[in-house]
Write a protein that holds these residues in place. Structure first.
Motif, PDB file in Angstrom:
ATOM      1  N   TYR A 105      -2.715 -24.764  84.053  1.00 24.04           N
ATOM      2  CA  TYR A 105      -1.682 -25.896  84.026  1.00 24.04           C
ATOM      3  C   TYR A 105      -1.313 -26.476  85.195  1.00 24.04           C
ATOM      4  N   GLY A 106      -1.033 -27.682  85.738  1.00 21.83           N
ATOM      5  CA  GLY A 106      -0.554 -27.976  86.765  1.00 21.83           C
ATOM      6  C   GLY A 106      -1.578 -28.541  88.046  1.00 21.83           C
ATOM      7  N   VAL A 107      -1.047 -29.221  89.102  1.00 21.00           N
ATOM      8  CA  VAL A 107      -1.976 -29.236  89.939  1.00 21.00           C
ATOM      9  C   VAL A 107      -3.043 -28.189  90.659  1.00 21.00           C
ATOM     10  N   ARG A 108      -2.150 -27.205  90.776  1.00 15.53           N
ATOM     11  CA  ARG A 108      -2.910 -26.192  91.359  1.00 15.53           C
ATOM     12  C   ARG A 108      -3.476 -25.175  90.257  1.00 15.53           C
ATOM     13  N   GLN A 109      -3.408 -25.605  89.051  1.00 16.20           N
ATOM     14  CA  GLN A 109      -3.969 -24.994  87.865  1.00 16.20           C
ATOM     15  C   GLN A 109      -3.617 -23.472  87.936  1.00 16.20           C
ATOM     16  N   HIS A 110      -2.350 -23.183  87.720  1.00 18.52           N
ATOM     17  CA  HIS A 110      -1.868 -21.720  87.379  1.00 18.52           C
ATOM     18  C   HIS A 110      -2.423 -21.315  85.914  1.00 18.52           C
ATOM     19  N   ARG A 111      -2.634 -20.092  85.705  1.00 19.56           N
ATOM     20  CA  ARG A 111      -2.971 -19.751  84.519  1.00 19.56           C
ATOM     21  C   ARG A 111      -2.006 -19.424  83.530  1.00 19.56           C
ATOM     22  N   LEU A 112      -1.985 -19.991  82.287  1.00 22.96           N
ATOM     23  CA  LEU A 112      -1.234 -19.499  81.200  1.00 22.96           C
ATOM     24  C   LEU A 112      -1.861 -18.771  79.997  1.00 22.96           C
ATOM     25  N   LEU A 113      -1.269 -17.515  79.553  1.00 24.74           N
ATOM     26  CA  LEU A 113      -1.773 -16.885  78.361  1.00 24.74           C
ATOM     27  C   LEU A 113      -0.948 -17.329  77.340  1.00 24.74           C
ATOM     28  N   ARG A 114      -1.316 -18.045  76.271  1.00 25.44           N
ATOM     29  CA  ARG A 114      -0.801 -18.431  75.042  1.00 25.44           C
ATOM     30  C   ARG A 114      -1.034 -17.109  73.884  1.00 25.44           C
ATOM     31  N   LEU A 115       0.064 -16.511  73.629  1.00 24.67           N
ATOM     32  CA  LEU A 115       0.119 -15.290  72.895  1.00 24.67           C
ATOM     33  C   LEU A 115       0.361 -15.247  71.602  1.00 24.67           C
ATOM     34  N   GLY A 116      -0.470 -15.568  70.532  1.00 19.54           N
ATOM     35  CA  GLY A 116      -0.110 -15.805  69.224  1.00 19.54           C
ATOM     36  C   GLY A 116       0.246 -14.305  68.427  1.00 19.54           C
ATOM     37  N   LEU A 117       1.438 -14.086  68.057  1.00 22.86           N
ATOM     38  CA  LEU A 117       1.583 -12.782  67.490  1.00 22.86           C
ATOM     39  C   LEU A 117       0.986 -12.552  66.033  1.00 22.86           C
ATOM     40  N   GLY A 118       0.563 -13.863  65.418  1.00 28.70           N
ATOM     41  CA  GLY A 118      -0.013 -13.720  64.191  1.00 28.70           C
ATOM     42  C   GLY A 118      -1.451 -13.104  64.302  1.00 28.70           C
ATOM     43  N   LEU A 119      -2.029 -13.105  65.533  1.00 31.98           N
ATOM     44  CA  LEU A 119      -3.239 -12.466  65.808  1.00 31.98           C
ATOM     45  C   LEU A 119      -2.956 -11.185  66.522  1.00 31.98           C
ATOM     46  N   TRP A 120      -2.303 -11.079  67.600  1.00 32.36           N
ATOM     47  CA  TRP A 120      -1.914 -10.011  68.350  1.00 32.36           C
ATOM     48  C   TRP A 120      -1.493  -8.920  67.378  1.00 32.36           C
ATOM     49  N   GLU A 121      -0.699  -8.958  66.712  1.00 30.73           N
ATOM     50  CA  GLU A 121      -0.021  -7.996  65.852  1.00 30.73           C
ATOM     51  C   GLU A 121      -0.988  -7.245  64.550  1.00 30.73           C
ATOM     52  N   VAL A 122      -2.196  -7.772  64.319  1.00 29.59           N
ATOM     53  CA  VAL A 122      -3.045  -7.314  63.390  1.00 29.59           C
ATOM     54  C   VAL A 122      -4.127  -6.530  63.945  1.00 29.59           C
ATOM     55  N   MET A 134     -14.186  -9.830  66.148  1.00 33.71           N
ATOM     56  CA  MET A 134     -14.855 -10.755  65.339  1.00 33.71           C
ATOM     57  C   MET A 134     -14.457 -10.768  63.839  1.00 33.71           C
ATOM     58  N   ASP A 135     -14.395  -9.564  63.340  1.00 32.38           N
ATOM     59  CA  ASP A 135     -13.945  -9.336  61.847  1.00 32.38           C
ATOM     60  C   ASP A 135     -12.458  -9.854  61.684  1.00 32.38           C
ATOM     61  N   ARG A 136     -11.602  -9.518  62.726  1.00 31.50           N
ATOM     62  CA  ARG A 136     -10.241 -10.085  62.597  1.00 31.50           C
ATOM     63  C   ARG A 136     -10.260 -11.636  62.483  1.00 31.50           C
ATOM     64  N   ILE A 137     -11.131 -12.374  63.155  1.00 30.36           N
ATOM     65  CA  ILE A 137     -11.099 -13.742  63.336  1.00 30.36           C
ATOM     66  C   ILE A 137     -11.573 -14.205  61.904  1.00 30.36           C
ATOM     67  N   LEU A 138     -12.538 -13.402  61.235  1.00 31.08           N
ATOM     68  CA  LEU A 138     -13.128 -13.921  59.895  1.00 31.08           C
ATOM     69  C   LEU A 138     -11.765 -13.904  58.832  1.00 31.08           C
ATOM     70  N   VAL A 139     -10.861 -12.872  59.046  1.00 29.84           N
ATOM     71  CA  VAL A 139      -9.775 -12.849  58.017  1.00 29.84           C
ATOM     72  C   VAL A 139      -8.554 -13.420  58.798  1.00 29.84           C
ATOM     73  N   SER A 140      -8.680 -14.473  59.689  1.00 28.01           N
ATOM     74  CA  SER A 140      -7.394 -15.187  60.226  1.00 28.01           C
ATOM     75  C   SER A 140      -6.937 -16.071  59.171  1.00 28.01           C
ATOM     76  N   ASP A 141      -7.845 -16.811  58.270  1.00 23.46           N
ATOM     77  CA  ASP A 141      -7.250 -17.551  57.191  1.00 23.46           C
ATOM     78  C   ASP A 141      -6.361 -16.842  56.447  1.00 23.46           C
ATOM     79  N   GLY A 142      -6.753 -15.650  55.908  1.00 29.04           N
ATOM     80  CA  GLY A 142      -5.735 -14.736  55.092  1.00 29.04           C
ATOM     81  C   GLY A 142      -4.493 -14.248  55.639  1.00 29.04           C
ATOM     82  N   VAL A 143      -4.775 -14.237  57.026  1.00 27.14           N
ATOM     83  CA  VAL A 143      -3.447 -13.824  57.984  1.00 27.14           C
ATOM     84  C   VAL A 143      -2.354 -14.888  57.802  1.00 27.14           C
TER      85      VAL A 143
END
Length: 439
Positions: A197-214, A319-328
Motif C-alpha cells: 500500500y501507499g506510494v512507497r509500497q509498504h507491505r501489509l499482512l492480512r491475517l484471516g483467523l478463519g484460516l490461521w486458527e485451523v 493445500m489440504d486445508r485450502i480444500l476444506v476452506s468452504d467447510g470452515v
C-alpha cells in the motif's frame, strides 16, 4: 487428519455402481474410492462469463504444463522445489507495454476533459462532456491503496503490539529472500495475503483467523512462506503497472456492461457500447495471455518457498486445508447463526458464543477424516479447482509438493513461540470472534 471414531465405526454398504464395500460417510459424503461413485454429488455452478471462461481454461492449461515442467527438474534437484525466478522475457515486456497503453488512455481522457473545460467551447454540452471525461479518468486512475482503506474497522497490529509475531514474519521473509511487513490487519476471513500500500509500497499482512486458527504451527509457516514467496520470486500481475492496468480494464468492463433493456433507447445504448466493450474484453484477454503463465509459475515457486521454510509435509497440508476452506466458512456461518438464536429462559443468552469460538473452529477442521480429504482432492481434479483464476489447480500443487522425499524445514515453531504469538493475538482474536457472532 486421522479418521474419527465415528468414521471408524461407520456401517458399510455396497457401491451401487461397482459393488465394492463403501463405508457410510456419516456427516460427510458417502462415496466409493474404487469407481468414484457419488464423489461429487449435486455439484452446480453458475456459468461463468466469457472472459472468466477463458481465464479458467488458460489457468488449467498453464497449470498442467508448468506442473509437468516442475515435476521433471534438472538432474540432482528435488521434485517440486521449483528453482529459479519467473522468466518474464518477451511476454512480460509486452504486458508492461500494454499496461502503459491502458494507462495512456486514462491520461488521454484526463487531458481531453481538461482541454474541453479550459477551452470553454461554447455554452453547450462540451463543458459537461469535459467533466464527464475527467470523472471517468479519476475512476480509472492507478490506485496505490492505503492502510486505512485496507484495514477498514478491523484491528491493525504494528511491531510494538506484537513483537514475537513480527519477529516470526521477519524470519520467514528472510528465509525466502525478501523483507517483512509494516503492519498486520486481523479479521475472521478464511484467507491470508501479503499486499502493498501507499506510494512507497509498504507491505501489509492480512491475517484471516478463519484460516490461521485451523492450521498447525508448521502449516502457518508454510502459509507465510507462500505469501512472502510472491515477493521473493516476483509476479508481474502484482506490480503497480500491470496490476493497476487489470483494475482499469475491469472498471471499463463494469462501466460498459450491457444493461437490461426495456426501451428502444436502452437497446440503442447497449448496441453503441458493444464495440468498445468487445475491445476492452480483447485487451483484457490479451493481458491474461501475456501474464497468466508466469503468474502461475510464481505460484508454484511460492509453494516451493513454503516447502523450504516449513517442510514439504506442512506445505502439502496447507493445500489440504485450502480444500476444506468452504467447510470452515460454513462452520463460521453456523456459529454466527447459532449466536443469534442461542436464547435461554427470559430472553437472556445462556452463554457467550464468542468464548472458545476459534477453538471450536479448529476442532471442526481437525475432525475432518482423511477419507474426506481424499474425496476433495478427487473433486478438485474433476472440477479443476483453483483458489482463483490466477492459481494453478490445487490438486496439481498438492501433487507437486508431495512428490519425492519429504524435505526438512528451515523454521520450526516450538510450543513456547506458538504460545507467545497466541498471547499477542489474544485481544484481536476475541474482538474478531465478537464481531463474527454480533456481540
Amino acid at each position: 487428519m486421522t479418521e474419527t471414531a465415528h468414521t471408524a465405526r461407520a456401517v458399510e454398504r455396497d457401491c451401487p455402481d461397482c459393488g465394492e464395500r463403501v463405508p457410510d460417510g456419516g456427516q460427510y459424503v458417502t462415496w466409493c474410492t474404487a469407481c468414484d461413485w457419488n464423489v461429487d454429488p449435486g455439484h452446480q455452478e453458475e456459468p461463468p462469463g466469457r472472459v472468466e471462461r477463458i481465464r479458467r481454461r488458460l489457468a488449467r492449461r498453464y497449470g498442467e504444463q508448468l506442473h509437468a515442467e516442475f515435476a521433471a527438474p534438472a538432474a540432482g534437484a528435488t521434485p517440486g522445489t521449483g528453482a529459479g525466478r519467473p522468466r518474464r522475457g518477451v511476454p512480460g515486456g509486452l504486458a508492461a507495454a500494454l499496461a502503459v497503453a491502458v494507462h495512456g488512455v486514462t491520461a488521454a481522457l484526463l487531458a481531453g476533459g481538461l482541454w474541453l473545460l479550459v477551452a470553454r467551447w461554447g455554452s453547450g454540452a462540451l463543458p459537461f462532456l469535459g467533466g464527464l471525461l475527467i470523472a471517468l479518468a479519476v475512476l480509472l486512475r492507478p490506485r496505490f491503496g492505503s492502510l486505512a482503506k485496507a484495514a477498514g474497522d478491523r484491528p491493525v497490529l504494528r511491531r510494538p503490539d506484537a513483537p514475537r509475531l513480527f519477529a516470526l514474519l521477519d524470519e520467514v521473509a528472510g528465509s525466502v529472500g525478501t523483507t517483512g511487513v509494516r503492519a498486520v490487519v486481523v479479521d475472521s476471513e478464511v484467507n491470508a495475503s501479503v499486499t502493498a500500500y501507499g506510494v512507497r509500497q509498504h507491505r501489509l499482512l492480512r491475517l484471516g483467523l478463519g484460516l490461521w486458527e485451523v492450521l498447525t504451527p508448521q502449516e502457518r509457516i508454510a502459509l507465510l512462506g507462500h505469501e512472502f514467496g510472491h515477493y521473493a520470486h516476483g509476479d508481474t500481475r502484482r506490480s503497480l503497472l500491470v496490476g493497476n492496468a487489470f483494475r482499469s480494464l475491469e472498471t471499463w468492463r463494469y462501466t460498459l456492461a450491457p444493461q437490461r433493456a426495456e426501451s428502444l433507447a436502452e437497446h440503442f445504448v447497449n448496441v453503441v457500447t458493444a464495440p468498445p466493450r468487445w475491445l476492452v474484453d480483447g485487451v483484457l484477454v490479451l493481458l491474461e495471455h501475456l501474464t497468466l503463465r508466469e503468474s502461475q509459475r510464481a505460484e508454484y515457486l511460492a509453494d516451493s518457498t513454503a516447502a523450504r521454510a516449513a517442510g514439504t509435509e506442512a506445505a502439502a497440508g496447507l493445500m489440504d486445508r485450502i480444500l476444506v476452506s468452504d467447510g470452515v466458512t460454513g462452520a463460521l456461518h453456523r456459529e454466527a447463526v447459532a449466536a443469534r438464536t442461542r436464547i435461554g429462559g427470559g430472553g437472556a443468552r445462556r452463554e457467550d458464543p464468542a468464548e472458545g469460538l476459534w477453538e471450536r473452529i479448529a476442532a471442526h477442521a481437525a475432525s475432518v477424516p482423511e477419507r474426506e480429504y481424499e474425496r476433495l482432492r478427487r473433486v478438485a481434479e474433476r472440477r479443476g479447482h483453483q483458489v482463483d483464476s490466477t492459481h494453478p489447480p490445487t490438486h496439481l500443487r498438492h501433487r507437486l509438493l508431495s512428490a519425492g522425499a519429504p524435505g526438512g524445514a528451515l523454521i520450526v515453531l516450538d510450543a513456547e513461540r506458538v504460545a507467545a504469538i497466541d498471547a499477542e493475538l489474544a485481544d484481536t482474536r476475541q474482538r474478531a470472534a465478537r464481531e463474527l457472532v454480533g456481540r
